[in-house]
Motif scaffolding. Structure first.
Motif, short mmCIF file in Angstrom:
data_model
loop_
_atom_site.label_atom_id
_atom_site.label_comp_id
_atom_site.label_asym_id
_atom_site.label_seq_id
_atom_site.Cartn_x
_atom_site.Cartn_y
_atom_site.Cartn_z
N SER A 1 0.81 -1.12 -0.05
CA SER A 1 0.00 0.03 0.04
C SER A 1 0.86 1.00 0.20
CB SER A 1 -1.06 -0.12 1.33
OG SER A 1 -0.17 -0.20 2.39
N PRO A 2 1.72 1.56 -1.07
CA PRO A 2 2.46 2.60 -0.92
C PRO A 2 1.69 3.85 -1.26
CG PRO A 2 2.60 1.57 -3.05
CD PRO A 2 1.88 0.59 -2.25
N ASP A 3 2.15 4.91 -0.94
CA ASP A 3 1.30 6.21 -1.02
C ASP A 3 1.12 6.66 -2.33
OD1 ASP A 3 1.38 6.57 2.00
OD2 ASP A 3 3.82 6.87 1.77
N GLN A 4 2.09 6.26 -3.24
CA GLN A 4 1.82 6.68 -4.74
C GLN A 4 2.37 5.58 -5.41
OE1 GLN A 4 3.93 8.69 -2.44
NE2 GLN A 4 5.35 6.90 -2.80
N MET A 5 2.21 5.46 -6.55
CA MET A 5 2.86 4.52 -7.72
C MET A 5 4.15 4.93 -7.81
SD MET A 5 -0.47 3.74 -9.96
CE MET A 5 -1.65 2.85 -9.11
N MET A 6 4.63 6.07 -8.06
CA MET A 6 5.91 6.72 -8.23
C MET A 6 6.08 8.01 -7.60
SD MET A 6 6.64 6.20 -12.51
CE MET A 6 5.07 7.02 -12.92
N GLU B 1 2.31 -1.02 6.10
CA GLU B 1 0.94 -0.99 5.46
C GLU B 1 0.15 0.53 6.02
OE1 GLU B 1 0.62 -2.50 2.76
OE2 GLU B 1 1.27 -4.55 3.14
N ARG B 2 -0.30 1.02 4.85
CA ARG B 2 -1.40 1.93 5.19
C ARG B 2 -2.97 1.61 4.62
NH1 ARG B 2 -2.56 7.11 3.08
NH2 ARG B 2 -4.31 8.01 4.53
N PHE B 3 -3.59 0.72 4.86
CA PHE B 3 -4.75 0.24 4.21
C PHE B 3 -5.90 1.31 4.64
CE2 PHE B 3 -2.93 -4.12 4.67
CZ PHE B 3 -2.67 -4.17 3.28
#
Length: 382
Positions: free
Chosen positions: A97-102, A156-158
């Protein structure tokens, strides 16, 4: 494989805010269609979770990013001597669960810790196995002599995916839910299962001079994607033929109306395969390494729900001679299902419990339903 011996020298955990009880969950996540969930009690009864953590305020406002939590867990490793953080050669960060894709989760975590200086950073993705992949990368880097000290993390940040305003209203299949607990793993029901947090390991090629360390004896993994279609997914929609249609192939309107970025699972696939496939590799590892259940002092299986505990017990009984429950260590019930961080959080709690004795062996099992991947490891207390 020869090379340096690798040790986990310190462990840490970081949880955002205060623990959230079952009764408080909707105060943080919100109500769907302004109604209390009819399925929540049934899901919680099956998963056994009593507390979890959210990077949210009541009302659902975010308080931390995934990268911030991960950086806090890393800094916790060096709380007694903050300058030693500069000795890290490698930062290996696993999450689903990254905060963004890039940019990658790892470099964003590094950005919250400029005091480390310039180092190698790697960001394994995936789902629950991502944390184990981060651990294995750090393990291999030290084993080959490429680096001396590394930090591996799982986090994780779900909660940002679980708040009510990102969910479409769905019918609650209470009768079906009672008859088949696997239904609890569908889209809406994952709201009552996932939670936030981060954990970190400090690793090196030398054991601690005082106290205990965990020697990593081996780490192995397997994917059954060659024979299994996708089970758990996000940012896509499953097609009738079993393939995935990714978010880039939807219009912006479809991304919203079809809730493409919610987490979903194919319940039929999950129920028929998650435990048996995991047992295949356990059997092969036990036979190849000449292991029996008697060799295991502590068994740490990552389970998403207490529902799976007896299923895994029966499987180990068949393939490995049985590991009695008194050897199991699971903290799902008090910290929640934190995905890629869960195995780290179990090890951290056991490592700091005072229960471990030198010479004891820990068997780790991490299943991942996304396309049926599994990671296994053996650690020895030294």
């Amino acid at each position: 494989m020869s090379g340096n011996t690798v040790y986990i020298n310190a462990t840490s955990a970081y949880f955002p805010n205060e623990p959230v009880s079952n009764d408080e969950m909707e105060a943080y996540l919100g109500y769907i269609d302004n109604k209390p969930s009819k399925s929540k009690k049934i899901v919680l009864r099956n998963n056994g979770i009593t507390n979890r953590y959210y990077a949210l305020t009541k009302g659902g406002k975010p308080t931390h990013t995934n990268a911030q939590m991960t950086a806090s867990a890393v800094k916790e490793l060096f709380k007694d001597d903050p300058d030693k953080i500069k000795e890290i050669d490698l930062l290996s960060c696993g999450t689903s669960s990254p905060d963004q894709m890039m940019p990658s989760h790892g470099v964003m975590t590094h950005g919250w810790m400029p005091e480390i200086g310039p180092v190698e950073v790697v960001s394994p993705s995936g789902v629950c196995c991502a944390g184990m992949h981060a651990l294995k990368y750090a393990y291999l880097a030290i084993k080959t002599g490429d680096v001396t000290k590394a930090v591996a993390t799982g986090s994780e940040r779900f909660s940002g995916l679980l708040v009510s305003d990102v969910f479409e209203e769905e019918a609650q299949k209470l009768k079906e839910l009672n008859e088949n607990p696997y239904i609890a793993f569908q889209k809406d029901f994952l709201r009552w299962m996932l939670s936030d947090g981060a954990s970190a390991f400090l690793m090196s090629d030398k054991p601690n001079a005082e106290g205990i360390s965990l020697r990593i004896d081996w780490i192995e993994g397997v994917s059954f994607a060659n024979e299994m279609e996708t089970c758990m997914y996000m940012g896509a929609e499953k097609q009738p033929d079993g393939t995935l249609k990714g978010f880039m192939d939807f219009t912006p309107e479809e991304v919203m109306t079809k809730s493409i970025f919610s987490v979903k699972q194919d319940i039929g696939l999950l129920s028929d395969n998650i435990v048996p496939l995991g047992g295949q590799k356990i059997k092969e590892i036990f036979e190849r390494k000449g292991l029996t259940a008697d060799d295991i002092d502590h068994f740490l299986p990552h389970i998403s729900s207490d529902f799976f505990r007896s299923k895994i017990y029966d499987l180990i009984q068949i393939y490995g001679g049985g590991i009695p429950y008194e050897k199991w260590f699971i903290n799902l019930y008090t910290v929640g299902n934190v995905g890629a961080a869960s195995i780290y959080l179990m090890i951290n709690e056991l490592f700091n419990s005072g229960r471990l004795k030198k010479g004891e062996k820990l068997l780790l099992l991490v299943p991942e339903s996304s396309r049926f991947s599994y990671m296994y490891a053996m650690l020895t207390v030294v």
